[in-house]
Design an enzyme around this catalytic site. Structure first.
Site, PDB file in Angstrom:
ATOM      1  N   LYS A   1      53.076  39.908  41.502  1.00 46.33           N
ATOM      2  CA  LYS A   1      54.336  40.185  42.661  1.00 46.33           C
ATOM      3  C   LYS A   1      55.326  41.306  42.239  1.00 46.33           C
ATOM      4  CE  LYS A   1      57.075  36.951  45.525  1.00 46.33           C
ATOM      5  NZ  LYS A   1      56.844  37.553  46.700  1.00 46.33           N
TER       6      LYS A   1
ATOM      7  N   GLU B   1      45.947  39.782  53.879  1.00 44.72           N
ATOM      8  CA  GLU B   1      47.135  39.063  54.403  1.00 44.72           C
ATOM      9  C   GLU B   1      48.155  40.026  55.078  1.00 44.72           C
ATOM     10  OE1 GLU B   1      49.463  38.581  50.453  1.00 44.72           O
ATOM     11  OE2 GLU B   1      48.981  40.399  49.874  1.00 44.72           O
TER      12      GLU B   1
ATOM     13  N   LEU C   1      48.352  38.353  47.502  1.00 45.50           N
ATOM     14  CA  LEU C   1      49.401  37.695  46.540  1.00 45.50           C
ATOM     15  C   LEU C   1      49.185  36.273  46.725  1.00 45.50           C
ATOM     16  CD1 LEU C   1      51.996  37.952  44.611  1.00 45.50           C
ATOM     17  CD2 LEU C   1      53.222  37.019  46.470  1.00 45.50           C
TER      18      LEU C   1
END
Ligand code: PDD
Length: 292
Positions: free
Chosen positions: A156, A188, A212
């Site tokens: 992140k 994503e 993530l």
């Protein structure tokens, strides 16, 4: 919904390197490696009615991110918890989200890690404006994009240029979010995880370095189990996304949302096309129960 709009005159007090100060007074030196290189990590944690949602999961990911980029953890677990509580207590919003960021610190510009510098620690709370009932009922537009980001999307990181460009491409196309594809497989969104529903099963992408691992990834499998909905994690082909019965997205700030459109075409089939479907409704209801 938050009781006060973010624009209301609630003085925003933020944390920076040991002090709580009004946001206007929080300053970072230009040589901070977060500014120069995007050399840092962050977390976004929702708070509902003063209660931090899934704190242990967010804290674990924060520590994992620090570890992955070799920044020493500036606090112990209790220290992080106290910081979050102190920010919540300083703001009257019913629902908030806490943003925490740690950068490698301030040093003469050199790509390699400088020795002996102190990480910069910044944290703030913002009003959490939940998605309106109207948008929820309609669903949101998505566009497909090639995933052009780096190969450590599991960290992140504050280095978010790839995500920023993807999100802007979606905004330019009048969409809320994108669905990214790498080598023909779904990864994503720009700032959310994406889920595909086919024949009553929820499918999610593998938790590898291409996405993530959102805190709502683990939650989604729990909610699916609670609802008796089959749940499967595997590589998902672009064609499967295009032929989905439903597409959902999840994030700390969006919770769970349904897509009504992908690349200008309605999501789903027949009379149900273009509308949030039954799996979305079941998962959203279960999410609201989990928050309570
Ligand atoms: N973004 N994938 C990416 C690239 C993200 O940036 C996010 C969250 C997620 C979902 O993770 P979670 O369920 O833990 O929020 C997936 C946050 C909200 C942000 O950057 O603001």
């Amino acid at each position: 919904m938050s009781q006060l709009p973010e624009s209301a005159a609630v003085p925003q007090i933020v944390y920076l390197n040991g002090a709580f100060v009004p946001i206007e007074q929080a300053m970072v030196p230009v040589l901070d490696r977060g500014f120069i290189f995007g050399d840092g990590i962050y977390e976004v944690v929702p708070v509902y009615g003063g209660k931090v949602f899934r704190w242990p999961h967010h804290l674990a990911r924060l520590k994992r991110s620090l570890d992955r980029i070799g920044i020493a953890n500036p606090f112990d677990d209790a220290g992080w918890g106290d910081l979050v509580q102190a920010l919540i207590a300083r703001h009257a919003w019913t629902d908030q989200f806490i943003y925490m960021q740690v950068t490698r610190g301030v040093a003469r510009r050199d790509h390699a890690f400088p020795a002996g510098i102190k990480p910069t620690v910044f944290a703030m709370s913002n009003a959490l404006q939940l998605v309106s009932a109207e948008v929820r009922a309609q669903g949101v537009r998505l566009i497909s994009l090639p995933d052009e980001r780096w190969l450590h999307c599991d960290i992140k990181s504050t280095s978010l240029l790839g995500n920023v460009l993807a999100r802007q491409a979606a905004a330019d196309a009048g969409a809320l979010e994108c669905v990214q594809f790498r080598d023909g497989f779904m990864t994503e969104g720009s700032s959310s995880n994406i889920w595909v529903v086919r024949n009553g099963t929820i499918f999610g992408a593998p938790r590898d370095r291409f996405i993530l691992e959102g805190i709502r990834v683990g939650l989604m499998s729990e909610l699916a189990a609670a609802c008796g909905i089959p749940f499967e994690v595997r590589r998902i082909l672009r064609e499967e996304v295009q032929a989905a019965d439903e597409i959902l997205l999840t994030s700390a700030t969006k919770e769970v949302l349904a897509a009504c459109e992908l690349d200008g075409r309605p999501v789903g089939h027949g009379l149900a096309a273009g509308k949030p479907g039954p799996i979305y409704h079941a998962i959203y209801a279960a999410y609201q129960k989990a928050k309570a």
